[in-house]
Design an enzyme around this catalytic site. Structure first.
Site, PDB file in Angstrom:
ATOM      1  N   ARG A 141       1.052   4.271 -16.900  1.00  0.00           N
ATOM      2  CA  ARG A 141       0.280   3.084 -16.554  1.00  0.00           C
ATOM      3  C   ARG A 141      -1.227   3.423 -16.378  1.00  0.00           C
ATOM      4  O   ARG A 141      -1.462   4.266 -15.445  1.00  0.00           O
ATOM      5  CB  ARG A 141       0.497   2.385 -15.685  1.00  0.00           C
ATOM      6  CG  ARG A 141      -0.136   0.830 -15.611  1.00  0.00           C
ATOM      7  CD  ARG A 141       1.072  -0.266 -15.231  1.00  0.00           C
ATOM      8  NE  ARG A 141       1.044  -0.307 -13.891  1.00  0.00           N
ATOM      9  CZ  ARG A 141       1.586  -1.274 -13.082  1.00  0.00           C
ATOM     10  NH1 ARG A 141       2.024  -2.246 -13.874  1.00  0.00           N
ATOM     11  NH2 ARG A 141       1.562  -1.281 -11.898  1.00  0.00           N
ATOM     12  N   ARG A 197       5.910   0.857  -2.678  1.00  0.00           N
ATOM     13  CA  ARG A 197       5.972  -0.575  -3.347  1.00  0.00           C
ATOM     14  C   ARG A 197       7.566  -0.808  -4.140  1.00  0.00           C
ATOM     15  O   ARG A 197       7.931  -2.029  -3.792  1.00  0.00           O
ATOM     16  CB  ARG A 197       5.073  -0.479  -4.540  1.00  0.00           C
ATOM     17  CG  ARG A 197       3.745  -0.522  -4.117  1.00  0.00           C
ATOM     18  CD  ARG A 197       2.827  -0.266  -5.397  1.00  0.00           C
ATOM     19  NE  ARG A 197       2.611  -1.358  -6.213  1.00  0.00           N
ATOM     20  CZ  ARG A 197       2.174  -1.363  -7.574  1.00  0.00           C
ATOM     21  NH1 ARG A 197       2.297   0.041  -8.100  1.00  0.00           N
ATOM     22  NH2 ARG A 197       2.104  -2.228  -8.323  1.00  0.00           N
ATOM     23  N   ARG A 238       6.558 -13.196  -3.328  1.00  0.00           N
ATOM     24  CA  ARG A 238       6.693 -11.941  -3.175  1.00  0.00           C
ATOM     25  C   ARG A 238       7.846 -11.994  -2.032  1.00  0.00           C
ATOM     26  O   ARG A 238       8.288 -10.764  -1.623  1.00  0.00           O
ATOM     27  CB  ARG A 238       5.471 -10.929  -2.942  1.00  0.00           C
ATOM     28  CG  ARG A 238       5.396 -10.078  -4.314  1.00  0.00           C
ATOM     29  CD  ARG A 238       4.701  -8.963  -4.189  1.00  0.00           C
ATOM     30  NE  ARG A 238       4.440  -7.965  -5.073  1.00  0.00           N
ATOM     31  CZ  ARG A 238       3.804  -7.960  -6.076  1.00  0.00           C
ATOM     32  NH1 ARG A 238       2.998  -8.815  -6.583  1.00  0.00           N
ATOM     33  NH2 ARG A 238       3.585  -6.751  -6.545  1.00  0.00           N
ATOM     34  N   LYS A 278       6.703  -7.418 -15.973  1.00  0.00           N
ATOM     35  CA  LYS A 278       6.467  -8.843 -15.954  1.00  0.00           C
ATOM     36  C   LYS A 278       5.037  -9.200 -16.286  1.00  0.00           C
ATOM     37  O   LYS A 278       4.900 -10.293 -16.723  1.00  0.00           O
ATOM     38  CB  LYS A 278       6.744  -9.271 -14.325  1.00  0.00           C
ATOM     39  CG  LYS A 278       6.192  -8.771 -13.201  1.00  0.00           C
ATOM     40  CD  LYS A 278       6.704  -9.286 -11.999  1.00  0.00           C
ATOM     41  CE  LYS A 278       5.941  -8.749 -10.808  1.00  0.00           C
ATOM     42  NZ  LYS A 278       5.427  -7.437 -10.741  1.00  0.00           N
ATOM     43  N   ARG A 307      -4.207   3.576 -11.322  1.00  0.00           N
ATOM     44  CA  ARG A 307      -4.511   2.861 -10.203  1.00  0.00           C
ATOM     45  C   ARG A 307      -3.898   3.710  -8.770  1.00  0.00           C
ATOM     46  O   ARG A 307      -3.210   4.316  -9.001  1.00  0.00           O
ATOM     47  CB  ARG A 307      -3.738   1.624 -10.440  1.00  0.00           C
ATOM     48  CG  ARG A 307      -4.195   0.368 -10.940  1.00  0.00           C
ATOM     49  CD  ARG A 307      -3.472  -1.038 -11.432  1.00  0.00           C
ATOM     50  NE  ARG A 307      -2.618  -1.222 -10.266  1.00  0.00           N
ATOM     51  CZ  ARG A 307      -1.626  -2.207 -10.501  1.00  0.00           C
ATOM     52  NH1 ARG A 307      -1.654  -2.850 -11.596  1.00  0.00           N
ATOM     53  NH2 ARG A 307      -0.808  -2.504  -9.689  1.00  0.00           N
TER      54      ARG A 307
HETATM   55  P1  AMP Z   1       0.990  -6.154  -8.717  1.00  0.00           P
HETATM   56  O1  AMP Z   1      -0.179  -5.914  -9.325  1.00  0.00           O
HETATM   57  O2  AMP Z   1       1.556  -7.245  -8.664  1.00  0.00           O
HETATM   58  O3  AMP Z   1       1.911  -5.084  -8.496  1.00  0.00           O
HETATM   59  O4  AMP Z   1       0.112  -6.200  -7.232  1.00  0.00           O
HETATM   60  C1  AMP Z   1      -0.569  -5.074  -6.607  1.00  0.00           C
HETATM   61  C2  AMP Z   1      -0.610  -5.157  -5.079  1.00  0.00           C
HETATM   62  O5  AMP Z   1      -1.191  -6.474  -4.540  1.00  0.00           O
HETATM   63  C3  AMP Z   1       0.822  -5.328  -4.489  1.00  0.00           C
HETATM   64  O6  AMP Z   1       1.495  -3.867  -4.106  1.00  0.00           O
HETATM   65  C4  AMP Z   1       0.237  -5.977  -3.224  1.00  0.00           C
HETATM   66  O7  AMP Z   1      -0.268  -5.097  -1.967  1.00  0.00           O
HETATM   67  C5  AMP Z   1      -0.560  -7.117  -3.578  1.00  0.00           C
HETATM   68  N1  AMP Z   1       0.131  -8.342  -3.747  1.00  0.00           N
HETATM   69  C6  AMP Z   1       0.017  -8.654  -5.175  1.00  0.00           C
HETATM   70  N2  AMP Z   1       0.798  -9.963  -4.907  1.00  0.00           N
HETATM   71  C7  AMP Z   1       1.149 -10.152  -3.882  1.00  0.00           C
HETATM   72  C8  AMP Z   1       1.656 -11.133  -3.203  1.00  0.00           C
HETATM   73  N3  AMP Z   1       2.102 -12.134  -3.760  1.00  0.00           N
HETATM   74  N4  AMP Z   1       1.733 -10.954  -1.807  1.00  0.00           N
HETATM   75  C9  AMP Z   1       1.232  -9.819  -1.032  1.00  0.00           C
HETATM   76  N5  AMP Z   1       0.569  -9.009  -1.723  1.00  0.00           N
HETATM   77  C10 AMP Z   1       0.383  -8.935  -3.333  1.00  0.00           C
END
Ligand code: AMP
Length: 225
Positions: free
Chosen positions: A135, A181, A96, A13, A170
């Site tokens: 990644r 996750r 989320r 995404k 990461r």
């Molecule tokens: P992402 O890069 O979108 O996969 O986000 C990495 C991490 O950031 C996630 O695993 C969450 O810990 C945190 N995170 C990102 N977006 C949100 C959200 N909308 N609500 C809560 N935690 C978030």
């Protein structure tokens, strides 16, 4: 265009959001990127978070769980109110969960705007685990790459000379965190699918191995709006 991108971590995404952001000339708003920027020591325009809050965000991210709705919703409220969002935006990684979805609805109502669509990228868990193991992330500028399919270009190297030398996995892409996750996605985030289906906003595209095919399917789906 106002779009929400929905999909498991590693579903692609972010890649699609970045591409669509250039195509429609509207910002990509990734809460994950915003949180990672905070971890790198950057602050958000118009909003200062304490060191304790940033440490808390960091440790939640490293556990594969969700940052509190309170902080996340404030970050989005602050970001959507910025002038570059006037002609639209692409939300990548927000909402989320249902409370965040409801908060977004209230926010859109307050600004008297509507979502055009919620685009879900559907990718099987096994493919996600494989993708995330390749990644890599640039600690200096925050850009994401993939060892197999997307290494820094000459332009990327010119923009951030550091990152070609410093691509790292990461913390939250480590296999044990990826497992958590994905569980969070299935247990919590996927409830947004029926939520947006009821609003008649949900479009599902199968995220395929071949990126060009996914791009074609996404563009065709959005052209129908
Ligand atoms: P992402 O890069 O979108 O996969 O986000 C990495 C991490 O950031 C996630 O695993 C969450 O810990 C945190 N995170 C990102 N977006 C949100 C959200 N909308 N609500 C809560 N935690 C978030």
């Amino acid at each position: 265009m106002r779009l929400v991108m929905l999909g498991a971590p590693g579903s692609g995404k972010g890649t699609q959001a970045e591409r669509l952001s250039k195509k429609y000339n509207i910002p990509q708003i990734s809460t994950g990127d915003i949180f990672r920027a905070l971890k790198r020591g950057e602050q958000l325009p118009g909003m200062t978070l304490s060191k304790e809050t940033i440490d808390e965000i960091s440790s939640i991210m490293n556990s594969g769980n969700l940052v509190s709705d309170d902080i996340t919703i404030k970050v989005i409220e602050n970001r959507i109110a910025m002038s570059d969002c006037q002609n639209g935006f692409i939300l990548d990684g927000f909402p989320r969960n249902i409370p965040q979805g409801e908060a977004l609805d209230r926010l859109l109502e307050k600004h008297n705007i509507k979502l055009d669509a919620v685009l879900e990228l559907d990718v099987p868990d096994e493919a996600i685990v494989e993708r995330l193991s390749g990644r890599r992330y640039c600690k200096a500028c925050g850009k994401t790459y993939n060892l197999e399919s997307n290494m820094p270009t000459e332009e990327d190297r010119a923009n951030c000379p550091e990152h070609c030398e410093n691509l790292i996995l990461r913390d939250d892409d480590k296999p044990e965190v990826v497992k958590q996750r994905l569980a969070t996605y299935h247990d919590v985030t996927e409830h947004l699918k029926p939520y947006y289906k009821n609003q008649d906003k949900l479009i599902t595209v199968i995220g395929r191995k071949n990126l060009e095919n996914t791009i074609k399917d996404v563009d065709e789906a959005l052209a129908k709006l």
